[in-house]
Design a protein around this motif. Structure first.
Motif, PDB file in Angstrom:
ATOM      1  N   GLU A  75       0.801  -1.164   0.025  1.00 31.62           N
ATOM      2  CA  GLU A  75       0.040   0.116   0.090  1.00 31.62           C
ATOM      3  C   GLU A  75       0.963   1.168  -0.043  1.00 31.62           C
ATOM      4  OE1 GLU A  75      -3.696   0.059   2.311  1.00 31.62           O
ATOM      5  OE2 GLU A  75      -3.261   2.112   3.022  1.00 31.62           O
ATOM      6  N   SER A  76       2.027   1.107   0.855  1.00 33.73           N
ATOM      7  CA  SER A  76       3.003   2.306   0.769  1.00 33.73           C
ATOM      8  C   SER A  76       3.540   2.635  -0.492  1.00 33.73           C
ATOM      9  CB  SER A  76       3.922   2.243   1.968  1.00 33.73           C
ATOM     10  OG  SER A  76       3.213   2.411   3.132  1.00 33.73           O
ATOM     11  N   ASN A  77       3.971   1.363  -1.126  1.00 31.00           N
ATOM     12  CA  ASN A  77       4.753   1.410  -2.545  1.00 31.00           C
ATOM     13  C   ASN A  77       3.618   2.193  -3.524  1.00 31.00           C
ATOM     14  OD1 ASN A  77       7.161   0.092  -2.749  1.00 31.00           O
ATOM     15  ND2 ASN A  77       6.251  -1.898  -2.477  1.00 31.00           N
ATOM     16  N   LEU A  78       2.554   1.694  -3.443  1.00 32.58           N
ATOM     17  CA  LEU A  78       1.492   2.404  -4.401  1.00 32.58           C
ATOM     18  C   LEU A  78       1.171   3.880  -4.197  1.00 32.58           C
ATOM     19  CD1 LEU A  78      -1.145  -0.563  -4.462  1.00 32.58           C
ATOM     20  CD2 LEU A  78       0.277   0.302  -6.390  1.00 32.58           C
ATOM     21  N   GLY A  79       1.326   4.220  -2.603  1.00 36.85           N
ATOM     22  CA  GLY A  79       0.861   5.331  -2.415  1.00 36.85           C
ATOM     23  C   GLY A  79       2.303   6.372  -2.751  1.00 36.85           C
ATOM     24  N   LEU A  80       3.586   5.977  -2.675  1.00 28.41           N
ATOM     25  CA  LEU A  80       4.610   6.557  -2.868  1.00 28.41           C
ATOM     26  C   LEU A  80       4.687   7.096  -4.269  1.00 28.41           C
ATOM     27  CD1 LEU A  80       7.068   4.770  -0.721  1.00 28.41           C
ATOM     28  CD2 LEU A  80       6.692   6.987  -0.528  1.00 28.41           C
ATOM     29  N   VAL A  81       4.510   5.811  -5.213  1.00 27.39           N
ATOM     30  CA  VAL A  81       4.563   6.010  -6.607  1.00 27.39           C
ATOM     31  C   VAL A  81       3.458   6.857  -7.338  1.00 27.39           C
ATOM     32  CG1 VAL A  81       4.366   4.732  -9.098  1.00 27.39           C
ATOM     33  CG2 VAL A  81       5.552   3.702  -7.001  1.00 27.39           C
ATOM     34  N   GLY A 100      12.324   1.847   0.060  1.00 30.52           N
ATOM     35  CA  GLY A 100      13.237   2.914   1.218  1.00 30.52           C
ATOM     36  C   GLY A 100      13.537   3.916   0.257  1.00 30.52           C
ATOM     37  N   GLY A 101      14.011   3.569  -0.826  1.00 29.23           N
ATOM     38  CA  GLY A 101      14.543   4.534  -1.904  1.00 29.23           C
ATOM     39  C   GLY A 101      13.629   5.741  -2.290  1.00 29.23           C
ATOM     40  N   ALA A 102      12.462   5.008  -2.852  1.00 35.06           N
ATOM     41  CA  ALA A 102      11.071   5.882  -3.059  1.00 35.06           C
ATOM     42  C   ALA A 102      10.852   6.865  -1.834  1.00 35.06           C
ATOM     43  CB  ALA A 102      10.182   5.268  -3.209  1.00 35.06           C
ATOM     44  N   VAL A 103      11.134   6.411  -0.640  1.00 38.77           N
ATOM     45  CA  VAL A 103      10.701   7.141   0.772  1.00 38.77           C
ATOM     46  C   VAL A 103      11.779   8.215   0.702  1.00 38.77           C
ATOM     47  CG1 VAL A 103      10.715   7.271   3.086  1.00 38.77           C
ATOM     48  CG2 VAL A 103       9.551   5.326   1.745  1.00 38.77           C
ATOM     49  N   ALA A 104      13.123   7.810   0.207  1.00 40.74           N
ATOM     50  CA  ALA A 104      14.222   8.744   0.501  1.00 40.74           C
ATOM     51  C   ALA A 104      14.053   9.878  -0.417  1.00 40.74           C
ATOM     52  CB  ALA A 104      15.521   7.833   0.211  1.00 40.74           C
ATOM     53  N   ALA A 105      13.651   9.571  -1.561  1.00 37.27           N
ATOM     54  CA  ALA A 105      13.295  10.542  -2.739  1.00 37.27           C
ATOM     55  C   ALA A 105      12.355  11.633  -2.318  1.00 37.27           C
ATOM     56  CB  ALA A 105      13.137   9.986  -4.082  1.00 37.27           C
ATOM     57  N   THR A 106      11.439  10.980  -1.753  1.00 34.32           N
ATOM     58  CA  THR A 106      10.053  11.630  -1.518  1.00 34.32           C
ATOM     59  C   THR A 106      10.361  12.840  -0.479  1.00 34.32           C
ATOM     60  OG1 THR A 106       8.620   9.958  -2.015  1.00 34.32           O
ATOM     61  CG2 THR A 106       7.668  11.624  -0.656  1.00 34.32           C
ATOM     62  N   LEU A 107      11.201  12.060   0.687  1.00 33.25           N
ATOM     63  CA  LEU A 107      11.646  13.119   1.636  1.00 33.25           C
ATOM     64  C   LEU A 107      12.717  14.291   1.376  1.00 33.25           C
ATOM     65  CD1 LEU A 107      11.439  10.562   4.947  1.00 33.25           C
ATOM     66  CD2 LEU A 107       9.694  12.280   3.913  1.00 33.25           C
ATOM     67  N   ALA A 108      13.457  13.511   0.592  1.00 35.23           N
ATOM     68  CA  ALA A 108      14.516  14.456   0.021  1.00 35.23           C
ATOM     69  C   ALA A 108      14.046  15.756  -0.775  1.00 35.23           C
ATOM     70  CB  ALA A 108      15.503  13.703  -1.019  1.00 35.23           C
ATOM     71  N   ALA A 112      20.285  19.454   8.204  1.00 36.28           N
ATOM     72  CA  ALA A 112      20.839  19.017   7.075  1.00 36.28           C
ATOM     73  C   ALA A 112      20.788  17.491   7.132  1.00 36.28           C
ATOM     74  CB  ALA A 112      22.364  19.408   6.979  1.00 36.28           C
ATOM     75  N   VAL A 113      20.057  16.946   5.956  1.00 36.01           N
ATOM     76  CA  VAL A 113      19.960  15.368   6.133  1.00 36.01           C
ATOM     77  C   VAL A 113      20.530  15.037   4.702  1.00 36.01           C
ATOM     78  CG1 VAL A 113      18.320  13.747   6.321  1.00 36.01           C
ATOM     79  CG2 VAL A 113      17.964  15.736   7.424  1.00 36.01           C
ATOM     80  N   GLY A 114      21.171  13.839   4.865  1.00 36.92           N
ATOM     81  CA  GLY A 114      21.354  12.945   3.682  1.00 36.92           C
ATOM     82  C   GLY A 114      20.581  11.593   3.632  1.00 36.92           C
ATOM     83  N   PHE A 115      19.966  11.220   2.439  1.00 32.81           N
ATOM     84  CA  PHE A 115      19.071  10.050   2.316  1.00 32.81           C
ATOM     85  C   PHE A 115      19.678   8.920   1.659  1.00 32.81           C
ATOM     86  CE2 PHE A 115      16.281  13.867   3.302  1.00 32.81           C
ATOM     87  CZ  PHE A 115      15.393  13.306   4.293  1.00 32.81           C
ATOM     88  N   VAL A 116      19.364   7.716   2.230  1.00 32.62           N
ATOM     89  CA  VAL A 116      20.026   6.630   1.572  1.00 32.62           C
ATOM     90  C   VAL A 116      18.949   5.472   1.670  1.00 32.62           C
ATOM     91  CG1 VAL A 116      21.595   4.711   1.172  1.00 32.62           C
ATOM     92  CG2 VAL A 116      22.418   7.000   2.177  1.00 32.62           C
TER      93      VAL A 116
END
Lengths: 85, 393
Positions: B227-233, B267-275, B258-262
């Motif tokens: 569900e989170s995958n679908l939500g992110l995309v 988790g990459g989609a979450v990282a890109a969204t938060l970045a 200052a935050v770096g995301f990995v």
């Protein structure tokens, strides 16, 4: 098509150009000697010379295609920023 | 090229099909010239014995060039089809189309995963999108209904509960891409937050986020589910992103820090969204095997998206939109249906180590932002959905 694709195409054309050069060298070194048949020695030599010319023209065209592929390869590396690492 | 990495820096990707067709024409002329030579040789070889071999060799050169020409023509045709497909579907996206990560649902519905994976690779001639031989996978297009359901459910971002399962001090910042990928936690404890207090009084954090660990759609207890995958995309809220921000808050990271995301996979989609959220001062972004194609990087920070050409997950995010990120692709060498192998963090760690050896300037930072050697604190979190929590307003 990316830089790697153009690189491969250029490499193939280079290889085929070398194959044709090798064929041209074979033709140039061929001795008519006494082996000609059915036509005068002069005519046989003329036919061979024409064929060697034809072969060189083919080599020039292959080289042109290879240059074109290399140009596209360089452009793919530089302008659209596709780099082979 | 010896490393097998293809690095696409911001600015564009494909050469125009017209240029490929120009090369096709060159090959056509070449083949005709070689064929003419072969014909002449065949004509004179009966009179001049010893030239039969040369005639055969010339004919073979001609055949190889014709084969090359056909391959180029096919590539140009497919590239043109792909461009047309992208244009059509990106327009649709504006009115609600999403490219969804449906693999999990298909897999859980009884063995259709391989067929789906095959169609994603372009093996299925009946698929509604062009086969993709040039750049890997094209996405499945899932439209309207899924997006509406997600929006109705609040995008899956119902309440989440976080527990710190590990907290210790003395951690030092990762200095390479391989080290950063290696710090992505297991999916059971999906969020790792490192905080560093810098001498100037500011905080620098690095957040490492794992991928999907439940293939259910909001019915399990993990926020890192389908569900989170679908939500992110789909671009709506997602429980996994909510859990990550909550973990960051618990670790002392504040908006504006200052935050770096990995992140790996989801988790990459979450990282890109938060970045890209604008909440934090993003210093870097690294995603591995993540469906980030429709999550463009617009900010001015180093961003590297690492994708295996034989990993189906990066492709299901959709056609890539213009991004400031540097995309690195590599074939991991896994077998065709070894989906897990090509997608695993272990195989991405190998690719990250290769990237560390690259001399490309866009990759010289090791995936990190500002460099410092300040020891810091690390916290690792588990996360679960709160049962019975109604979706937010």
């Amino acid at each position: 098509m990316d830089a790697n694709d153009y690189s491969r195409v250029a490499a193939i054309l280079r290889q085929e150009g070398q194959a044709m050069r090798s064929i041209a060298a074979t033709l140039r070194s061929h001795s008519i000697g006494d082996s000609w048949r059915g036509q005068s020695r002069r005519a046989a030599e003329g036919s061979l010379a024409d064929t060697i010319d034809e072969c060189h023209r083919a080599i020039e065209i292959i080289d042109g295609a290879e240059r074109e592929a290399r140009l596209l390869w360089r452009r793919a590396l530089q302008t659209p920023n596709i780099l082979g690492g | 090229m010896g490393s097998g990495l293809t690095i696409i820096t911001p600015g564009g990707l494909a050469m125009a099909s017209e240029e490929v067709f120009a090369l096709v024409n060159q090959c056509e002329t070449t083949a005709a010239a070689v064929d003419s030579t072969a014909w002449r040789l065949r004509m004179i070889s009966p009179s001049i014995p010893g030239l039969a071999g040369a005639a055969t060799a010339t004919a073979q050169v001609g055949e190889r060039i014709i084969f090359l020409e056909k391959q180029l023509r096919e590539l140009a045709k497919r590239a043109a089809e792909q461009e047309a497909w992208r244009a059509t579907n990106l327009q649709k996206k504006a009115d609600g189309t999403i490219y969804a990560l449906v693999a999990g649902m298909v897999w859980s519905s009884g063995g259709r995963g391989e067929a789906w994976a095959a169609s994603m690779r372009g093996d299925d001639a009946s698929s509604s999108y062009p086969a993709s031989s040039l750049r890997g996978n094209e996405p499945a297009a899932v439209t309207d209904d899924t997006a509406a359901i997600l929006r109705g459910r609040g995008g899956g971002a119902s309440g989440v509960s976080l527990s710190a399962v590990e907290s210790s001090s003395g951690v030092t910042p990762a200095t390479s891409m391989a080290e950063r990928v290696a710090r992505i936690p297991d999916s059971d404890t999906p969020i790792r937050v490192e905080t560093y207090q810098l001498p100037d009084g500011t905080t620098h954090a690095e957040v490492f986020i794992a991928g999907t660990n439940q293939w259910s759609v909001g019915t399990g207890d993990s926020p890192f589910d389908m569900e989170s995958n679908l939500g992110l995309v789909a671009g709506v809220s997602a429980a996994s992103a909510l859990a990550t921000t909550q973990a960051m808050r618990m670790a002392g990271v504040k908006p504006g820090d200052a935050v770096g995301f990995v992140g790996h996979s989801q988790g990459g989609a979450v990282a890109a969204t938060l970045a890209e959220s604008g909440v934090y001062r993003t210093t870097s972004l690294v995603t591995v095997g993540a469906p980030t194609s429709t999550l463009p990087v617009k900010g001015d920070y180093p961003a590297v998206l690492i994708e295996h050409a034989n990993d189906i997950v990066p492709g299901v995010g959709g056609s890539r939109v213009t991004t400031n990120a540097t995309v690195v692709r590599r074939d991991s060498g896994h077998q065709r249906f070894d989906v897990l192998g090509a997608h695993s963090t272990d195989s991405y760690r190998e690719t990250a180590a290769m990237i560390d050896l690259s001399s490309t300037p866009e990759l010289a930072h090791g995936g990190g932002g500002p460099t410092h050697s300040q020891p810091g604190r690390v916290s690792v979190f588990s996360a679960s959905r709160l049962p019975g929590q109604p979706p937010p307003g």
